[in-house]
Design an enzyme around this catalytic site. Structure first.
Site, mmCIF file in Angstrom:
data_model
loop_
_atom_site.group_PDB
_atom_site.id
_atom_site.type_symbol
_atom_site.label_atom_id
_atom_site.label_comp_id
_atom_site.label_asym_id
_atom_site.label_seq_id
_atom_site.Cartn_x
_atom_site.Cartn_y
_atom_site.Cartn_z
ATOM 1 N N GLU A 47 56.678 17.576 2.471
ATOM 2 C CA GLU A 47 56.088 16.339 2.980
ATOM 3 C C GLU A 47 54.584 16.481 3.140
ATOM 4 O OE1 GLU A 47 60.349 15.962 4.503
ATOM 5 O OE2 GLU A 47 58.838 17.511 4.830
ATOM 6 N N THR A 48 53.919 15.355 3.077
ATOM 7 C CA THR A 48 52.496 15.228 3.371
ATOM 8 C C THR A 48 52.351 14.074 4.356
ATOM 9 O OG1 THR A 48 51.823 16.037 1.193
ATOM 10 C CG2 THR A 48 50.216 14.709 2.392
#
Length: 297
Positions: A47-48
């Site tokens: 994830e970012t």
């Protein structure tokens, strides 16, 4: 050419280059949805996250707005991005440096992340604990069908049926009889995608007891294998407490990422009263590892 500042940290570990990686972009408000998704693909991590700062009164009332993206989609909630982003906000923004609690305003709702009062705000790891939303228990699943998706035999799955649980993101929680079965797990991507589309579970989270007070877990999905999955860990402790496999209020240590050499340590607990699970807590450490700039036309 725009320059976008980001921080890279490792979550659910106190040692750099272990745990689950997270990129935190500090000025997400300047980006479109399409740009955030493209940046998440560029970072190519589980994830970012993108921090959207708002005026002081709004943040006091609603929390700090954060959006979470995988390489393929935006998520309403995720565990290691919540802890890692809160720790990064506390370290990077001077006005947050002494905060004992940070409220994140996620798509799934407001999530509180609490810090110990004696935390060192320098380069050392920061331990924090989030209180997740109360769990929603969904469908139970056929052990034979889940075993086929996970590349296991039906006999590998413990007596209690796998079940969908969500504290913001729905996982099929599956308890195995042995660590050997967990180590041999091989998710069938096509079968997983097909099963998810026809059920109420988005991903699969699989656990087995390791020793007293310690369990091991794995989570494989379209981006490979996840080193640590805080959202699923909250679902897992909810399942274990509801069905009497772990005592209410007991703090459980979940080890994940061992098979991919990204060892992670998650600490979870939940309460049970009148058949209802609540006070789901997931904690772990975050350590900063890099600062960078991304150039965007």
């Amino acid at each position: 050419m725009r320059e976008l500042e980001y921080e890279l940290c490792d979550v659910f570990t106190s040692r750099p280059l272990e745990g689950n990686q997270l990129a935190v972009f500090l000025d997400g408000a300047a980006l479109t949805d399409e740009e955030m998704q493209a940046i998440a693909r560029e970072m190519n991590l589980s994830e970012t996250t993108f921090v959207h700062r708002r005026n002081r009164s709004t943040e006091q009332a609603r929390g700090i707005r954060v959006r979470i993206f995988t390489t393929q989609e935006e998520l309403p909630f995720a565990g290691h991005p919540s802890l890692g982003t809160a720790a990064t906000i506390r370290r990077v923004f001077p006005e947050m440096a002494s905060a004992e609690k940070i409220i994140l305003d996620l798509n799934a709702g407001r999530v509180a992340v609490n810090f110990a009062t004696d935390i060192n705000t320098g380069r050392s790891a920061t331990f924090a604990e989030m209180k997740q939303l109360d769990p929603v228990f969904g469908s139970t699943h056929s052990a034979a069908e889940i075993a086929a998706v996970l590349g296991l035999s039906e006999e590998d799955i413990a007596e209690r049926a796998p079940q969908t649980v969500s504290t913001g993101l729905p996982f099929c929680i599956t308890v195995l009889r042995s660590l050997g079965a967990l180590k041999s797990l091989r998710l069938d991507p096509a079968a997983s995608e097909g099963y998810s589309h026809s059920s109420d579970a988005k991903f699969f989270y699989t656990l087995a007891p390791e020793s007293d007070g310690v369990w091991r877990a794995r989570m494989q999905f379209y981006n490979g294998e996840d080193p640590a999955t805080g959202s699923a860990a909250g679902c897992a402790i909810s399942y274990l407490v509801r069905y009497g496999l772990i005592a209410p209020g007991e703090r459980l240590h979940i080890r994940q990422g061992i098979e991919i050499r990204r060892p992670s340590d998650l600490y979870v607990s939940a309460n049970l009263a009148n058949g209802k699970v609540s006070e789901v807590r997931v904690g772990g450490s975050t350590v900063p590892v890099a600062t960078g700039r991304l150039f965007l036309a």
